[in-house]
Design an enzyme around this catalytic site. Structure first.
Site, PDB file in Angstrom:
ATOM      1  N   LEU A   1       0.810  -1.211   0.000  1.00  0.00           N
ATOM      2  CA  LEU A   1       0.000   0.000   0.000  1.00  0.00           C
ATOM      3  C   LEU A   1       0.843   1.260   0.000  1.00  0.00           C
ATOM      4  O   LEU A   1       0.420   2.291  -0.510  1.00  0.00           O
ATOM      5  CB  LEU A   1      -0.931   0.007   1.221  1.00  0.00           C
ATOM      6  CG  LEU A   1      -1.949  -1.140   1.315  1.00  0.00           C
ATOM      7  CD1 LEU A   1      -2.729  -1.039   2.628  1.00  0.00           C
ATOM      8  CD2 LEU A   1      -2.900  -1.107   0.135  1.00  0.00           C
TER       9      LEU A   1
ATOM     10  N   GLY B   1       6.781   4.186   4.260  1.00  0.00           N
ATOM     11  CA  GLY B   1       7.038   5.381   5.055  1.00  0.00           C
ATOM     12  C   GLY B   1       8.416   5.362   5.659  1.00  0.00           C
ATOM     13  O   GLY B   1       9.277   4.551   5.288  1.00  0.00           O
ATOM     14  N   ALA B   2       8.634   6.279   6.610  1.00  0.00           N
ATOM     15  CA  ALA B   2       9.950   6.418   7.216  1.00  0.00           C
ATOM     16  C   ALA B   2      10.341   5.189   8.020  1.00  0.00           C
ATOM     17  O   ALA B   2      11.512   4.833   8.103  1.00  0.00           O
ATOM     18  CB  ALA B   2       9.979   7.658   8.112  1.00  0.00           C
ATOM     19  N   TYR B   3       9.358   4.512   8.628  1.00  0.00           N
ATOM     20  CA  TYR B   3       9.662   3.392   9.506  1.00  0.00           C
ATOM     21  C   TYR B   3       9.490   2.027   8.851  1.00  0.00           C
ATOM     22  O   TYR B   3       9.974   1.028   9.367  1.00  0.00           O
ATOM     23  CB  TYR B   3       8.778   3.446  10.760  1.00  0.00           C
ATOM     24  CG  TYR B   3       9.317   4.370  11.820  1.00  0.00           C
ATOM     25  CD1 TYR B   3      10.528   4.108  12.436  1.00  0.00           C
ATOM     26  CD2 TYR B   3       8.611   5.507  12.206  1.00  0.00           C
ATOM     27  CE1 TYR B   3      11.030   4.943  13.410  1.00  0.00           C
ATOM     28  CE2 TYR B   3       9.100   6.352  13.185  1.00  0.00           C
ATOM     29  CZ  TYR B   3      10.312   6.071  13.784  1.00  0.00           C
ATOM     30  OH  TYR B   3      10.810   6.904  14.739  1.00  0.00           O
ATOM     31  N   GLY B   4       8.781   1.953   7.746  1.00  0.00           N
ATOM     32  CA  GLY B   4       8.577   0.648   7.143  1.00  0.00           C
ATOM     33  C   GLY B   4       7.570   0.692   6.015  1.00  0.00           C
ATOM     34  O   GLY B   4       7.205   1.764   5.522  1.00  0.00           O
ATOM     35  N   THR B   5       7.101  -0.475   5.616  1.00  0.00           N
ATOM     36  CA  THR B   5       6.191  -0.629   4.489  1.00  0.00           C
ATOM     37  C   THR B   5       4.872  -1.209   4.960  1.00  0.00           C
ATOM     38  O   THR B   5       4.842  -2.059   5.850  1.00  0.00           O
ATOM     39  CB  THR B   5       6.817  -1.554   3.419  1.00  0.00           C
ATOM     40  OG1 THR B   5       8.092  -1.032   3.034  1.00  0.00           O
ATOM     41  CG2 THR B   5       5.930  -1.641   2.187  1.00  0.00           C
ATOM     42  N   VAL B   6       3.783  -0.744   4.364  1.00  0.00           N
ATOM     43  CA  VAL B   6       2.441  -1.203   4.734  1.00  0.00           C
ATOM     44  C   VAL B   6       1.867  -2.057   3.612  1.00  0.00           C
ATOM     45  O   VAL B   6       1.942  -1.683   2.432  1.00  0.00           O
ATOM     46  CB  VAL B   6       1.509  -0.011   5.015  1.00  0.00           C
ATOM     47  CG1 VAL B   6       0.123  -0.505   5.427  1.00  0.00           C
ATOM     48  CG2 VAL B   6       2.088   0.872   6.111  1.00  0.00           C
TER      49      VAL B   6
ATOM     50  N   LYS C   1       1.751  -3.330   8.836  1.00  0.00           N
ATOM     51  CA  LYS C   1       2.892  -2.415   8.810  1.00  0.00           C
ATOM     52  C   LYS C   1       4.148  -3.175   9.233  1.00  0.00           C
ATOM     53  O   LYS C   1       4.293  -3.560  10.395  1.00  0.00           O
ATOM     54  CB  LYS C   1       2.649  -1.234   9.746  1.00  0.00           C
ATOM     55  CG  LYS C   1       3.785  -0.213   9.768  1.00  0.00           C
ATOM     56  CD  LYS C   1       3.439   0.926  10.710  1.00  0.00           C
ATOM     57  CE  LYS C   1       4.547   1.965  10.762  1.00  0.00           C
ATOM     58  NZ  LYS C   1       4.213   3.071  11.705  1.00  0.00           N
TER      59      LYS C   1
ATOM     60  N   ASP D   1       3.646  14.200  13.471  1.00  0.00           N
ATOM     61  CA  ASP D   1       3.733  13.942  12.034  1.00  0.00           C
ATOM     62  C   ASP D   1       2.341  14.057  11.401  1.00  0.00           C
ATOM     63  O   ASP D   1       1.931  13.209  10.609  1.00  0.00           O
ATOM     64  CB  ASP D   1       4.327  12.555  11.778  1.00  0.00           C
ATOM     65  CG  ASP D   1       4.906  12.424  10.373  1.00  0.00           C
ATOM     66  OD1 ASP D   1       5.158  13.467   9.727  1.00  0.00           O
ATOM     67  OD2 ASP D   1       5.104  11.283   9.914  1.00  0.00           O
TER      68      ASP D   1
END
Length: 459
Positions: A92, A95-100, A114, A212
């Site tokens: 989907l 982002g900064a911390y990972g993938t969804v 996530k 954020d």
């Protein structure tokens, strides 16, 4: 002795055979020993990994128990199966911390998975625990719900409710959906988002500063209800210290949304989220990106552009022409009132900004002041939600900003549609404490001219 050797060759042959057998046995013993050693090492590593995983789970459960957060645990095998092995077709966004990823656990509904980016195990676990404790311990209809987590085999994964209509940013940038989002839907999303952030600031003790707030972190369900997501950067504030309370921490966030005062003095407060939300309000009005390098240099930062235009009473220059603001008096008046509110949220000095509770109350009043469903709203709401996988593909393949590409001629044409409506709006604006049709003379409450493009968050 030589003649005897010639007469008895079998004796030496037997000795050679014996030595060969001994060597073969020795080699076999070495190979067997090596195999046993390798198997022992493999078993040891597997047991060690399993033991570490068990300890991690127990530690996580203990931490969650101490925090009074009841969150279901899923095995990595379940998550892997639900996302088809974390297939790109299920992705989907990143982002900064990972993938969804989109996924389905068993026969249940779709969920958003996530997957935290691989890093030091302790840091990854800390990131997961931080978000789990924040999200699972709050409850509001406009905050995304955490459904579970997975901490296994070095993976840190969070499972959230699935939002079929993607993000607000996707709709504003025309990356999703067949039609532009009507003003009444945008206004309702803004009001719901403001209520969620106000809840975090005012009704949670200690308060939570999201840090954020942006249009891509505002998710939409099947009825386009707002859900604030991504608490990876959130921080707990200080309880019951009044509006002037803040915590000192290094600035983090997304360029274009970061509070300039927080950027300068490292003071994070609830008013930092107010500034970010002010940028979101401008995005809702203009359908422009918060930062767009394709715009002229003086207009790259949307907050600066908006403050300049709104402060000079030229709101119509930046209104999204798809909104057709001159269609009726209420639409134009409400857009100007929201623009004025955004201007105050974008004040450089935090004490000059309203609280999120005040922002939510004002948006609610604007929404109630004269709103009535229209044919455009019904047509937009009746459009079917896109499948998550096709949405992800379209999002990856499209990176265009309507606001960046529209011409001044279009804006001028929209501004000249109805002089009668303008007269009515001018009358309404005159009754406002601070009219967006008047020049804003207070330098003290104008946003900083410093560019935030260099303030990219470090993780």
């Amino acid at each position: 002795s030589v003649p005897n050797a010639r007469c008895n060759p079998s004796k030496y042959l037997a000795e050679d055979c014996g030595k060969t057998a001994q060597i073969a046995l020795l080699v076999a013993g070495i190979v067997f020993g090596a195999m046993v050693t390798c198997v022992t090492c493999v078993v040891y590593q597997l047991l060690k990994r399993r033991s570490a995983s068990i300890r991690t789970k127990r530690s996580t459960k203990r931490l969650l128990s101490e925090a009074s957060c009841a969150v279901p645990f899923y095995s990595y095998r379940e998550i892997d199966r639900a996302t088809d092995g974390f297939s790109d077709a299920k992705r989907l966004g990143t982002g900064a911390y990972g993938t969804v990823y989109a996924g389905r656990l068993g026969d249940g509904p779709l969920v958003a998975v996530k997957r935290i980016r691989q890093r030091d195990n302790d840091a990854g676990l800390g990131c997961v625990m931080h978000e789990v404790k924040l999200v699972s311990c709050v409850c509001h209809p406009n905050l995304v719900r955490l459904l579970g987590c997975c901490i296994e085999q070095g993976h840190q994964i969070l499972v959230y409710e699935f939002m079929p209509n993607g993000t607000l940013a996707q709709h504003l940038q025309r990356e999703r959906g067949p039609a532009a989002m009507p003003w009444t839907v945008r206004l309702r999303i803004a009001a719901e988002t403001a209520k969620a952030i106000a809840y975090l600031h005012s009704e949670v003790d200690p308060p939570i500063y999201h840090r954020d707030v942006k249009s891509s972190n505002i998710l939409l369900d099947h009825e386009y209800n707002s859900k604030v997501a991504d608490f990876g950067l959130s921080r707990l504030g200080k309880a019951s210290l009044g509006d002037s309370s803040h915590i000192s921490t290094a600035p983090q966030g997304t360029p274009g949304y970061v509070d300039p005062q927080y950027h300068q003095n490292f003071h994070l407060s609830d008013r930092s989220d107010v500034y970010s939300f002010g940028v979101v309000l401008v995005e809702i009005i203009t359908a422009m990106k918060a930062v767009d390098l394709n715009r002229p240099p003086s207009e790259v930062n949307l907050a600066q552009l908006a403050v300049d235009r709104i402060g000079r009473g030229r709101v119509d220059d930046i209104v999204d022409p798809y909104l057709d603001p001159h269609r009726d008096a209420w639409t134009l008046s409400s857009i100007h009132k929201v623009a004025e509110l955004a201007f105050r949220c974008l004040a450089f000095h935090s004490e000059m900004r309203p609280s999120m509770a005040e922002v939510a109350d004002e948006l609610d009043q604007v929404q109630r002041s004269g709103w009535a469903p229209s044919a455009d709203d019904a047509a937009f709401m009746s459009t079917s939600s896109s499948i998550c996988s096709s949405s992800a593909a379209s999002t990856r393949g499209t990176d265009r900003s309507w606001g960046a590409g529209r011409s001044r001629t279009e804006r001028e044409r929209a501004a000249a549609n109805s002089s009668a409506v303008q007269d009515q709006t001018a009358k309404d604006a005159a009754e406002s404490p601070v009219s967006v049709h008047e020049r804003w003379f207070s330098d003290r409450s104008s946003p900083s001219s410093n560019s935030l493009l260099g303030n990219r968050s470090q993780h």
